[in-house]
Design a protein around this motif. Structure first.
Motif, PDB file in Angstrom:
ATOM      1  N   ALA A 131       1.016  -1.103  -0.254  1.00  0.00           N
ATOM      2  CA  ALA A 131       0.191  -0.172  -0.196  1.00  0.00           C
ATOM      3  C   ALA A 131       1.075   1.084   0.233  1.00  0.00           C
ATOM      4  CB  ALA A 131      -0.525   0.412   1.402  1.00  0.00           C
ATOM      5  N   LEU A 132       1.914   1.417   0.898  1.00  0.00           N
ATOM      6  CA  LEU A 132       2.685   2.278   0.912  1.00  0.00           C
ATOM      7  C   LEU A 132       3.546   2.776  -0.278  1.00  0.00           C
ATOM      8  CD1 LEU A 132       3.769   2.258   4.747  1.00  0.00           C
ATOM      9  CD2 LEU A 132       1.959   3.844   3.686  1.00  0.00           C
TER      10      LEU A 132
ATOM     11  N   PRO B 295       7.192   4.607  -1.819  1.00  0.00           N
ATOM     12  CA  PRO B 295       8.532   4.130  -1.326  1.00  0.00           C
ATOM     13  C   PRO B 295       9.286   4.917   0.288  1.00  0.00           C
ATOM     14  CG  PRO B 295       9.159   3.440  -3.273  1.00  0.00           C
ATOM     15  CD  PRO B 295       7.548   3.194  -2.849  1.00  0.00           C
ATOM     16  N   GLY B 296       9.054   6.612  -0.978  1.00  0.00           N
ATOM     17  CA  GLY B 296       8.811   7.662   0.298  1.00  0.00           C
ATOM     18  C   GLY B 296       8.036   7.875   1.728  1.00  0.00           C
ATOM     19  N   GLU B 297       7.181   6.750   1.606  1.00  0.00           N
ATOM     20  CA  GLU B 297       5.557   7.113   2.340  1.00  0.00           C
ATOM     21  C   GLU B 297       6.103   6.377   3.883  1.00  0.00           C
ATOM     22  OE1 GLU B 297       1.812   8.456   0.755  1.00  0.00           O
ATOM     23  OE2 GLU B 297       1.893   5.953   0.390  1.00  0.00           O
ATOM     24  N   ARG B 298       6.813   4.843   2.960  1.00  0.00           N
ATOM     25  CA  ARG B 298       7.285   3.503   3.611  1.00  0.00           C
ATOM     26  C   ARG B 298       8.419   4.326   5.425  1.00  0.00           C
ATOM     27  NH1 ARG B 298       9.172  -2.394   0.971  1.00  0.00           N
ATOM     28  NH2 ARG B 298       6.763  -0.859   0.021  1.00  0.00           N
ATOM     29  N   GLU B 299      10.085   5.176   4.135  1.00  0.00           N
ATOM     30  CA  GLU B 299      10.449   5.171   5.334  1.00  0.00           C
ATOM     31  C   GLU B 299      10.377   6.472   5.265  1.00  0.00           C
ATOM     32  OE1 GLU B 299      13.052   6.722   1.442  1.00  0.00           O
ATOM     33  OE2 GLU B 299      13.663   4.906   0.912  1.00  0.00           O
ATOM     34  N   GLY B 300       9.469   7.681   5.859  1.00  0.00           N
ATOM     35  CA  GLY B 300       8.578   8.150   6.210  1.00  0.00           C
ATOM     36  C   GLY B 300       8.220   8.059   7.974  1.00  0.00           C
ATOM     37  N   LEU B 301       7.072   6.300   7.655  1.00  0.00           N
ATOM     38  CA  LEU B 301       6.755   6.451   8.644  1.00  0.00           C
ATOM     39  C   LEU B 301       7.157   5.197   9.305  1.00  0.00           C
ATOM     40  CD1 LEU B 301       3.920   5.148   9.765  1.00  0.00           C
ATOM     41  CD2 LEU B 301       3.928   3.067   8.553  1.00  0.00           C
TER      42      LEU B 301
ATOM     43  N   GLY C  80      -9.093   4.273   0.342  1.00  0.00           N
ATOM     44  CA  GLY C  80      -9.727   4.545  -0.694  1.00  0.00           C
ATOM     45  C   GLY C  80      -8.907   4.329  -2.425  1.00  0.00           C
ATOM     46  N   GLU C  81      -7.470   3.618  -2.031  1.00  0.00           N
ATOM     47  CA  GLU C  81      -6.663   3.855  -3.460  1.00  0.00           C
ATOM     48  C   GLU C  81      -5.940   2.447  -3.436  1.00  0.00           C
ATOM     49  OE1 GLU C  81      -3.742   6.431  -3.483  1.00  0.00           O
ATOM     50  OE2 GLU C  81      -5.172   8.344  -3.568  1.00  0.00           O
ATOM     51  N   SER C  82      -6.080   1.317  -1.762  1.00  0.00           N
ATOM     52  CA  SER C  82      -4.997   0.518  -1.651  1.00  0.00           C
ATOM     53  C   SER C  82      -6.096  -0.529  -1.647  1.00  0.00           C
ATOM     54  CB  SER C  82      -4.007   0.290  -0.757  1.00  0.00           C
ATOM     55  OG  SER C  82      -3.186  -0.524  -0.683  1.00  0.00           O
ATOM     56  N   ALA C  83      -6.398  -1.451  -2.631  1.00  0.00           N
ATOM     57  CA  ALA C  83      -7.587  -2.611  -1.963  1.00  0.00           C
ATOM     58  C   ALA C  83      -6.833  -3.519  -0.553  1.00  0.00           C
ATOM     59  CB  ALA C  83      -7.925  -3.638  -2.948  1.00  0.00           C
TER      60      ALA C  83
END
Length: 224
Positions: A19-20, A22-28, A122-125
């Motif tokens: 779902a994430l 790469p940039g979102e995963r690193e930030g999280l 909303g975007e990731s099944a």
């Protein structure tokens, strides 16, 4: 957050991997994002706005509903890899919390920010399926709880709770049992004394020993 914790997070919540971005995963997964809360901490409380979705790596959160009279009922527990439907419903419905979450033990968790939660739903099944699958499981648990509260005697529910602990010697207080059953300490103490008089349990200081599991099982099934 170290690499082991990052791997643990994705193992517990595999939907995040897909779902994430790469940039979102690193930030999280930044070290400063990891929260450690001591046992007894109020994680959320009634009428409080919901700002994020907890991703639990360690510990347990008990979710409690209180009545105006001060009585409390344990609704469910959130453990690593699990979901809090109170939080989910607040985020999806843009409402405040309607129950209270307390750390039963030291917690290690990340908080998925509310805007990111909404986008992923909303975007990731895979993430949406994860949220609603656990939502359905929790609803089933709560329906069972409602059925027990409405239709089972309190002594049956107490016997069932004691058996569910899956230990011969329980280190707990009458107050803690009362909170789990949505009752009061005095009533639970009276019921425990009745179980002791029947030879089903023996009572000590913050200790209950199960002497006759078969007898407790019959009581839990409604057999006198």
């Amino acid at each position: 957050m170290n690499s082991g914790q990052a791997s643990q997070l994705l193992q517990l919540y595999p939907a995040l991997a897909a779902a994430l971005a790469p940039g979102e995963r690193e930030g999280l997964l930044q070290p400063q994002a990891l929260l450690r809360l001591p046992a007894g901490t109020t994680v959320f409380t009634e009428q409080q706005p919901c700002r994020g979705f907890p991703l639990l790596l360690g510990g347990s959160i008990k979710v409690i509903k209180a009545t105006p009279s001060g009585r409390e009922l344990l609704l469910y527990r959130v453990e690593p890899g699990g979901s809090c439907i109170i939080t989910s419903s607040c985020l999806l419905g843009h409402t405040d919390y309607s129950a209270r979450g307390i750390a039963e033990s030291e917690l290690t968790l990340l908080m998925l920010p509310a805007p990111l939660f909404s986008r992923l739903v909303g975007e990731s099944a895979p993430f949406r399926d994860f949220v609603f699958h656990l939502f359905a499981e929790r609803i089933a648990e709560l329906m069972q709880l409602v059925e027990e509260v409405a239709f089972s005697r309190l002594d049956q529910r107490l016997a069932k709770l004691l058996l569910a602990k899956d230990q011969e010697v329980l280190h707990t207080t009458h107050q803690q049992l009362a909170e789990e059953l949505g009752s009061v300490r005095e009533i639970i103490s009276r019921l425990l004394k009745g179980l002791a008089a029947q030879g089903l349990v023996s009572l000590g200081r913050e200790q209950i020993v199960l002497l006759d599991r078969a007898g407790l099982a019959r009581l839990a099934d409604g057999q006198r």
